[in-house]
Design an enzyme around this catalytic site. Structure first.
Site, PDB file in Angstrom:
ATOM      1  N   ASP A 102      92.342  27.652 -46.143  1.00 24.54           N
ATOM      2  CA  ASP A 102      92.174  28.712 -47.136  1.00 24.54           C
ATOM      3  C   ASP A 102      91.484  29.899 -46.455  1.00 24.54           C
ATOM      4  OD1 ASP A 102      92.258  29.665 -49.838  1.00 24.54           O
ATOM      5  OD2 ASP A 102      90.204  29.036 -50.153  1.00 24.54           O
TER       6      ASP A 102
ATOM      7  N   LYS B 123      97.305  28.901 -46.472  1.00 25.14           N
ATOM      8  CA  LYS B 123      97.300  30.063 -47.367  1.00 25.14           C
ATOM      9  C   LYS B 123      96.862  31.268 -46.550  1.00 25.14           C
ATOM     10  CE  LYS B 123      95.631  28.201 -51.809  1.00 25.14           C
ATOM     11  NZ  LYS B 123      94.394  28.105 -52.630  1.00 25.14           N
TER      12      LYS B 123
HETATM   13  P1  IMP Z   1      88.252  27.024 -46.370  1.00 26.33           P
HETATM   14  O1  IMP Z   1      86.989  26.778 -45.599  1.00 26.33           O
HETATM   15  O2  IMP Z   1      88.115  28.188 -47.304  1.00 26.33           O
HETATM   16  O3  IMP Z   1      89.476  27.128 -45.515  1.00 26.33           O
HETATM   17  O4  IMP Z   1      88.344  25.802 -47.352  1.00 26.33           O
HETATM   18  C1  IMP Z   1      89.240  24.791 -47.238  1.00 26.33           C
HETATM   19  C2  IMP Z   1      88.918  23.763 -48.298  1.00 26.33           C
HETATM   20  O5  IMP Z   1      88.877  24.370 -49.595  1.00 26.33           O
HETATM   21  C3  IMP Z   1      90.011  22.729 -48.389  1.00 26.33           C
HETATM   22  O6  IMP Z   1      89.750  21.645 -47.528  1.00 26.33           O
HETATM   23  C4  IMP Z   1      89.946  22.317 -49.838  1.00 26.33           C
HETATM   24  O7  IMP Z   1      88.942  21.330 -50.042  1.00 26.33           O
HETATM   25  C5  IMP Z   1      89.513  23.568 -50.551  1.00 26.33           C
HETATM   26  N1  IMP Z   1      90.690  24.293 -51.090  1.00 26.33           N
HETATM   27  C6  IMP Z   1      91.134  25.515 -50.730  1.00 26.33           C
HETATM   28  N2  IMP Z   1      92.231  25.861 -51.415  1.00 26.33           N
HETATM   29  C7  IMP Z   1      92.495  24.826 -52.248  1.00 26.33           C
HETATM   30  C8  IMP Z   1      93.534  24.565 -53.223  1.00 26.33           C
HETATM   31  O8  IMP Z   1      94.460  25.360 -53.485  1.00 26.33           O
HETATM   32  N3  IMP Z   1      93.455  23.361 -53.850  1.00 26.33           N
HETATM   33  C9  IMP Z   1      92.488  22.434 -53.617  1.00 26.33           C
HETATM   34  N4  IMP Z   1      91.514  22.633 -52.713  1.00 26.33           N
HETATM   35  C10 IMP Z   1      91.517  23.818 -52.041  1.00 26.33           C
END
Ligand code: IMP
Ligand code: MG
Length: 192
Positions: free
Chosen positions: A105, A133
């Site tokens: 994300d 994403k």
């Molecule tokens: P990042 O550090 O923002 O890349 O966070 C990644 C984490 O956020 C993932 O491992 C998920 O636990 C959570 N996450 C991000 N997007 C989603 C989604 O669309 N659905 C469910 N969990 C998400």
């Protein structure tokens, strides 16, 4: 009551997810031949993908698990990432680490984990994410996933390991919830 009533739309069916695990598994098996592969699953979200992916990897490898947590308010991650349960492998020197994640994300979680493994002396660190994403990526994040199952729009998805409020991980497909199910007012410490 069944969880299915909360689903608005299915994005990836069980069969599509199995095909992704097969494709990435054979790619990884080719790329990591004669290397010292250690697959690290980021708990909890990646467990189902990990289980499917590793059964499609045909070369010898070891597996391990790590838990990263960040403070979440509903569906938004704050970026304050910390490791709450570390690997059982204590010395990563000589290992070619492949981090397996459910979804990339903002990328802050994997930036942090990649930095830690590189600093501890891993031979190499690459990323395999089921979903990406790219629109959501934080500007400070430099890591790029080598293996991507599929790219998704800026929508919050659940199932096949992915949760909303720690639920829906056990759905065999990936989809989005009906809008009335989301409640963004609950701030919480969340395990990925
Ligand atoms: P990042 O550090 O923002 O890349 O966070 C990644 C984490 O956020 C993932 O491992 C998920 O636990 C959570 N996450 C991000 N997007 C989603 C989604 O669309 N659905 C469910 N969990 C998400
Ligand atoms: Mg999560």
């Amino acid at each position: 009551m069944s969880m299915l009533k909360d689903i608005q739309k299915v994005f990836f069916s069980k069969e599509e997810l199995e095909a992704i695990a097969r494709r990435l598994g054979s790619q990884i098996s080719r790329d990591y031949e004669n290397r010292n592969l250690l697959i690290v699953s980021v708990l909890k979200g990646s467990v189902i993908f990990m289980a499917d992916l590793m059964r499609n990897i045909t070369i010898p490898c070891k597996i391990d698990f790590i838990t990263a947590s960040s403070y979440h308010a509903g569906t938004e991650s704050s970026g304050n990432v910390s490791v709450t349960d570390d690997l059982s492998v204590k010395d990563v020197h000589g290992y070619d680490i492949l981090i397996v994640e459910d979804i990339l994300d903002t990328g802050r979680t994997l930036q942090k984990l990649s930095d830690i493994f590189a600093r501890k002396g891993a031979n190499s660190v690459t990323i395999c994410t089921l979903l990406d994403k790219p629109e959501r990526r934080d500007k400070s994040v430099k890591i790029k996933p080598t293996y991507i199952g599929a790219t998704v729009e800026n929508e919050f998805v659940v199932g096949y390991g992915l949760d909303y409020d720690q639920k829906y991980r056990n759905l065999p497909f990936i989809g989005i919830l009906k809008p009335e199910v989301y409640d963004n007012t609950n701030a919480q410490e969340e395990t990925h």
